[in-house]
Design a protein around this motif. Structure first.
Motif, PDB file in Angstrom:
ATOM      1  N   ALA A  85       0.831  -1.206   0.000  1.00  0.00           N
ATOM      2  CA  ALA A  85       0.000   0.000   0.000  1.00  0.00           C
ATOM      3  C   ALA A  85       0.866   1.258   0.000  1.00  0.00           C
ATOM      4  O   ALA A  85       1.999   1.239   0.504  1.00  0.00           O
ATOM      5  N   PRO A  86       0.320   2.357  -0.523  1.00  0.00           N
ATOM      6  CA  PRO A  86       1.066   3.618  -0.420  1.00  0.00           C
ATOM      7  C   PRO A  86       1.095   4.105   1.029  1.00  0.00           C
ATOM      8  O   PRO A  86       0.060   4.245   1.669  1.00  0.00           O
ATOM      9  N   ILE A  87       2.278   4.292   1.537  1.00  0.00           N
ATOM     10  CA  ILE A  87       2.468   4.830   2.895  1.00  0.00           C
ATOM     11  C   ILE A  87       3.451   5.974   2.728  1.00  0.00           C
ATOM     12  O   ILE A  87       4.578   5.765   2.272  1.00  0.00           O
ATOM     13  N   ILE A 164      -5.628   7.116  -7.224  1.00  0.00           N
ATOM     14  CA  ILE A 164      -6.053   8.396  -6.651  1.00  0.00           C
ATOM     15  C   ILE A 164      -6.810   8.100  -5.355  1.00  0.00           C
ATOM     16  O   ILE A 164      -7.811   7.385  -5.356  1.00  0.00           O
ATOM     17  N   THR A 165      -6.277   8.614  -4.266  1.00  0.00           N
ATOM     18  CA  THR A 165      -6.862   8.335  -2.950  1.00  0.00           C
ATOM     19  C   THR A 165      -7.931   9.377  -2.655  1.00  0.00           C
ATOM     20  O   THR A 165      -7.635  10.581  -2.563  1.00  0.00           O
ATOM     21  N   VAL A 166      -9.163   8.912  -2.534  1.00  0.00           N
ATOM     22  CA  VAL A 166     -10.297   9.840  -2.461  1.00  0.00           C
ATOM     23  C   VAL A 166     -10.819  10.046  -1.041  1.00  0.00           C
ATOM     24  O   VAL A 166     -11.685  10.895  -0.825  1.00  0.00           O
ATOM     25  N   HIS A 271      -8.862   3.390   4.849  1.00  0.00           N
ATOM     26  CA  HIS A 271      -7.589   4.006   5.203  1.00  0.00           C
ATOM     27  C   HIS A 271      -7.144   3.482   6.573  1.00  0.00           C
ATOM     28  O   HIS A 271      -6.539   4.193   7.359  1.00  0.00           O
ATOM     29  N   SER A 272      -7.527   2.240   6.806  1.00  0.00           N
ATOM     30  CA  SER A 272      -7.223   1.601   8.080  1.00  0.00           C
ATOM     31  C   SER A 272      -7.744   2.400   9.279  1.00  0.00           C
ATOM     32  O   SER A 272      -7.101   2.454  10.332  1.00  0.00           O
ATOM     33  N   GLY A 273      -8.900   3.014   9.112  1.00  0.00           N
ATOM     34  CA  GLY A 273      -9.523   3.733  10.216  1.00  0.00           C
ATOM     35  C   GLY A 273      -8.861   5.060  10.537  1.00  0.00           C
ATOM     36  O   GLY A 273      -9.178   5.688  11.544  1.00  0.00           O
ATOM     37  N   MET A 301      -8.760  -4.461  -2.097  1.00  0.00           N
ATOM     38  CA  MET A 301      -9.154  -3.966  -0.770  1.00  0.00           C
ATOM     39  C   MET A 301      -7.943  -3.857   0.139  1.00  0.00           C
ATOM     40  O   MET A 301      -6.938  -4.525  -0.071  1.00  0.00           O
ATOM     41  N   ASP A 302      -8.045  -2.983   1.132  1.00  0.00           N
ATOM     42  CA  ASP A 302      -7.069  -2.985   2.224  1.00  0.00           C
ATOM     43  C   ASP A 302      -7.748  -2.530   3.494  1.00  0.00           C
ATOM     44  O   ASP A 302      -8.931  -2.200   3.496  1.00  0.00           O
ATOM     45  N   SER A 303      -7.002  -2.522   4.563  1.00  0.00           N
ATOM     46  CA  SER A 303      -7.381  -2.109   5.923  1.00  0.00           C
ATOM     47  C   SER A 303      -7.595  -3.335   6.794  1.00  0.00           C
ATOM     48  O   SER A 303      -8.642  -3.976   6.747  1.00  0.00           O
ATOM     49  N   GLY A 304      -6.561  -3.668   7.528  1.00  0.00           N
ATOM     50  CA  GLY A 304      -6.660  -4.740   8.517  1.00  0.00           C
ATOM     51  C   GLY A 304      -6.036  -6.063   8.111  1.00  0.00           C
ATOM     52  O   GLY A 304      -6.076  -7.017   8.879  1.00  0.00           O
ATOM     53  N   ILE A 305      -5.420  -6.125   6.917  1.00  0.00           N
ATOM     54  CA  ILE A 305      -4.803  -7.397   6.498  1.00  0.00           C
ATOM     55  C   ILE A 305      -3.542  -7.650   7.340  1.00  0.00           C
ATOM     56  O   ILE A 305      -2.625  -6.826   7.347  1.00  0.00           O
ATOM     57  N   VAL A 324      -1.294  -4.352   1.588  1.00  0.00           N
ATOM     58  CA  VAL A 324      -0.835  -4.464   2.964  1.00  0.00           C
ATOM     59  C   VAL A 324      -0.191  -3.135   3.330  1.00  0.00           C
ATOM     60  O   VAL A 324       0.633  -2.617   2.576  1.00  0.00           O
ATOM     61  N   GLY A 325      -0.557  -2.563   4.465  1.00  0.00           N
ATOM     62  CA  GLY A 325      -0.049  -1.254   4.862  1.00  0.00           C
ATOM     63  C   GLY A 325       0.866  -1.353   6.067  1.00  0.00           C
ATOM     64  O   GLY A 325       2.059  -1.632   5.961  1.00  0.00           O
ATOM     65  N   ARG A 326       0.271  -1.155   7.252  1.00  0.00           N
ATOM     66  CA  ARG A 326       1.104  -1.075   8.459  1.00  0.00           C
ATOM     67  C   ARG A 326       2.013  -2.276   8.629  1.00  0.00           C
ATOM     68  O   ARG A 326       3.163  -2.133   9.062  1.00  0.00           O
ATOM     69  N   LEU A 327       1.529  -3.465   8.287  1.00  0.00           N
ATOM     70  CA  LEU A 327       2.330  -4.665   8.539  1.00  0.00           C
ATOM     71  C   LEU A 327       3.732  -4.538   7.935  1.00  0.00           C
ATOM     72  O   LEU A 327       4.733  -4.813   8.595  1.00  0.00           O
TER      73      LEU A 327
HETATM   74  C1  LIG Z   1       1.546   5.833   8.379  1.00  0.00           C
HETATM   75  C2  LIG Z   1       0.575   5.681   7.242  1.00  0.00           C
HETATM   76  C3  LIG Z   1       0.710   6.495   6.132  1.00  0.00           C
HETATM   77  C4  LIG Z   1      -0.168   6.356   5.053  1.00  0.00           C
HETATM   78  N1  LIG Z   1       0.019   7.145   3.960  1.00  0.00           N
HETATM   79  C5  LIG Z   1      -0.808   6.994   2.905  1.00  0.00           C
HETATM   80  C6  LIG Z   1      -0.601   7.768   1.731  1.00  0.00           C
HETATM   81  O1  LIG Z   1       0.324   8.554   1.633  1.00  0.00           O
HETATM   82  N2  LIG Z   1      -1.472   7.587   0.701  1.00  0.00           N
HETATM   83  C7  LIG Z   1      -2.518   6.692   0.776  1.00  0.00           C
HETATM   84  O2  LIG Z   1      -3.283   6.555  -0.180  1.00  0.00           O
HETATM   85  N3  LIG Z   1      -2.723   5.958   1.874  1.00  0.00           N
HETATM   86  C8  LIG Z   1      -1.893   6.072   2.926  1.00  0.00           C
HETATM   87  N4  LIG Z   1      -2.087   5.289   4.019  1.00  0.00           N
HETATM   88  C9  LIG Z   1      -3.142   4.270   4.006  1.00  0.00           C
HETATM   89  C10 LIG Z   1      -2.602   2.939   3.426  1.00  0.00           C
HETATM   90  O3  LIG Z   1      -2.325   3.066   2.061  1.00  0.00           O
HETATM   91  C11 LIG Z   1      -3.603   1.788   3.571  1.00  0.00           C
HETATM   92  O4  LIG Z   1      -4.866   2.179   3.074  1.00  0.00           O
HETATM   93  C12 LIG Z   1      -3.775   1.286   4.996  1.00  0.00           C
HETATM   94  O5  LIG Z   1      -2.607   1.439   5.753  1.00  0.00           O
HETATM   95  C13 LIG Z   1      -4.151  -0.184   4.912  1.00  0.00           C
HETATM   96  O6  LIG Z   1      -4.481  -0.698   6.132  1.00  0.00           O
HETATM   97  P1  LIG Z   1      -3.466  -1.548   7.055  1.00  0.00           P
HETATM   98  O7  LIG Z   1      -2.459  -0.579   7.549  1.00  0.00           O
HETATM   99  O8  LIG Z   1      -4.367  -2.064   8.132  1.00  0.00           O
HETATM  100  O9  LIG Z   1      -2.889  -2.647   6.190  1.00  0.00           O
HETATM  101  C14 LIG Z   1      -1.224   5.398   5.113  1.00  0.00           C
HETATM  102  C15 LIG Z   1      -1.351   4.583   6.217  1.00  0.00           C
HETATM  103  C16 LIG Z   1      -0.462   4.696   7.269  1.00  0.00           C
HETATM  104  C17 LIG Z   1      -0.602   3.746   8.434  1.00  0.00           C
END
Ligand SMILES: Cc1cc2nc3c(=O)[nH]c(=O)nc-3n(C[C@H](O)[C@H](O)[C@H](O)COP(=O)(O)O)c2cc1C
Ligand SMILES: O=C(O)C(=O)c1ccccc1
Length: 375
Positions: A85-87, A164-166, A271-273, A301-305, A324-327
């Motif tokens: 995921a984009p972080i 594009i993150t909406v 957006h993982s809440g 999909m994402d959020s919570g995997i 996958v994001g935070r993991l």
């Molecule tokens: C620290 C952090 C930064 C993030 N930055 C972005 C971002 O720059 N752009 C974006 O689309 N989503 C961002 N996200 C959301 C993640 O892309 C993703 O939707 C989410 O982390 C997925 O859930 P998970 O962390 O439970 O796997 C961010 C999430 C975190 C935790």
């Protein structure tokens, strides 16, 4: 320094241990920023609970000796249904930042999605990835010209889709960050894609070139756009032939509208809440979005995997692949590229073993007949 990382030889196995180890090696404010979510964190808790509410009912005597985890998304085959995921701002978590995550993704053949506010430029991440699949995530812009410039740079650097993150018209109400006074203005590396952008920099007086807090203010003033609507999206749609995915869709009507607006894919995500306290979990939202889309475009999909079984459940409920994001950022924080490689390959290995033990040998065999909902 925002990080102080020991380089442990023994790497964690479970997602919980990765998280604990990340907590131990990050500065407290940085860990809270990474792990935190909006308001009461109800949506984040619900995301993880939603997976537990579905139970897998395995089938046996199915010949699962050979398994194929590959999926085809937007015409490209990936070895497993997992993307990073984009972080944004990954220099907060490890000095090698996105370069480490992108190299790990490339070594596994897993697509990497670079965030708008990355700590490494679009071009640098492309350079470390070679031919590996990469997508670029864009936040809805106020400055159409800067957004166009980002898209052109992504095209020129071999990114094969724009996400594009909406779901972030404004930042979420993040209580840990308020408590810790942890604000973006503290992060000079958040502006890397902006200071490497000729169109954006053309609007910055030369005397401010080295003043990252000035530049970050300009980013907020001229780039992010809470007034962005479907009309702005169609403008962006018209300037690139790259596929566009909309990330953050939860409502089936928005999914329908995304399709009508020419989106090539959707990422169901809350957006993982981190954005809106009290939202529906992404997993709960997934079936009704898939029902509306009826296979016309991929629904990710994402959020919570966190585990292989989570990936199975998301795919059984209609997702084409998961992010996958935070993991992976926990693993990045603990052990850089080695950590990301390990955590993602373990997730895929667990998925493989879980599918075999459920009697499934390919992703196309995952459907809702595999699941029951607990009451
Ligand atoms: C620290 C952090 C930064 C993030 N930055 C972005 C971002 O720059 N752009 C974006 O689309 N989503 C961002 N996200 C959301 C993640 O892309 C993703 O939707 C989410 O982390 C997925 O859930 P998970 O962390 O439970 O796997 C961010 C999430 C975190 C935790
Ligand atoms: O913190 C986030 O969730 C997020 O989406 C983000 C957006 C821009 C930069 C860094 C993180």
């Amino acid at each position: 320094m925002e990080y102080a990382i020991p380089r442990p030889l023994r790497l964690p196995v479970s997602p919980e241990e990765w998280q604990l180890r990340a907590r131990a090696c990050l500065a407290p404010g940085t860990y809270d920023y990474l792990a935190g979510a909006a308001g009461s964190e109800d949506a984040k808790i619900r995301d993880e609970e939603a997976f537990r509410q579905w139970r897998i009912v395995p089938r046996f005597l199915q010949d699962v000796a050979k398994r194929d985890l590959s999926v085809k998304v937007l015409g490209v085959t990936f070895p497993a249904p997992v993307l990073l995921a984009p972080i944004g701002r990954q220099a907060l978590f490890h000095p090698e930042a996105e370069a480490a995550s992108a190299r790990a993704a490339a070594s596994l053949g897993v697509p990497f999605i670079l965030g708008t506010e990355s700590s490494r430029s679009i071009e640098e991440v492309a350079a470390v990835m070679g031919d590996a699949v990469r997508w670029f995530q864009l936040y809805p812009p106020k400055s159409f010209e800067v957004a166009e410039s980002f898209i052109r740079r992504a095209e020129a650097s071999g990114y094969s889709a724009i996400v594009i993150t909406v779901d972030r018209p404004l930042e979420g109400w993040q209580e840990p960050d308020l408590r810790n006074a942890y604000f973006p203005i503290m992060f000079p590396h958040a502006v890397t894609n902006f200071i490497t952008d000729p169109v954006f920099m053309a609007g910055i007086p030369k005397r401010y070139y080295a003043d990252h807090s000035y530049i970050l203010n300009e980013v907020f003033r001229i780039f992010y756009n809470p007034a962005f609507t479907w009309r702005g999206l169609s403008r962006l749609r018209n300037i690139t032939r790259l596929p566009i995915l909309l990330k953050g869709i939860l409502h089936p009507v928005d999914a329908e509208q995304a399709l009508a607006a020419g989106a090539d894919g959707i990422v169901v995500s809350n957006h993982s809440g981190r954005q809106l306290d009290g939202t529906i979990s992404a997993l709960e939202a997934l079936p009704s979005v898939c029902e509306r889309i009826r296979g016309r475009i991929p629904v990710l999909m994402d959020s919570g995997i966190r585990r292989g079984a989570d990936v199975m459940k998301a795919l059984a409920l209609g997702a084409s692949a998961v992010l996958v994001g935070r993991l992976y950022v926990y693993a990045l924080s603990v052990a850089g590229e080695v950590g990301v490689t390990r955590v993602v390959s373990d997730l895929i290995a667990e998925l493989d073993i879980s599918m075999a033990n459920a009697g499934i040998c390919s992703v196309s065999g995952l459907n809702s007949s595999l699941l029951v909902r607990s009451t």
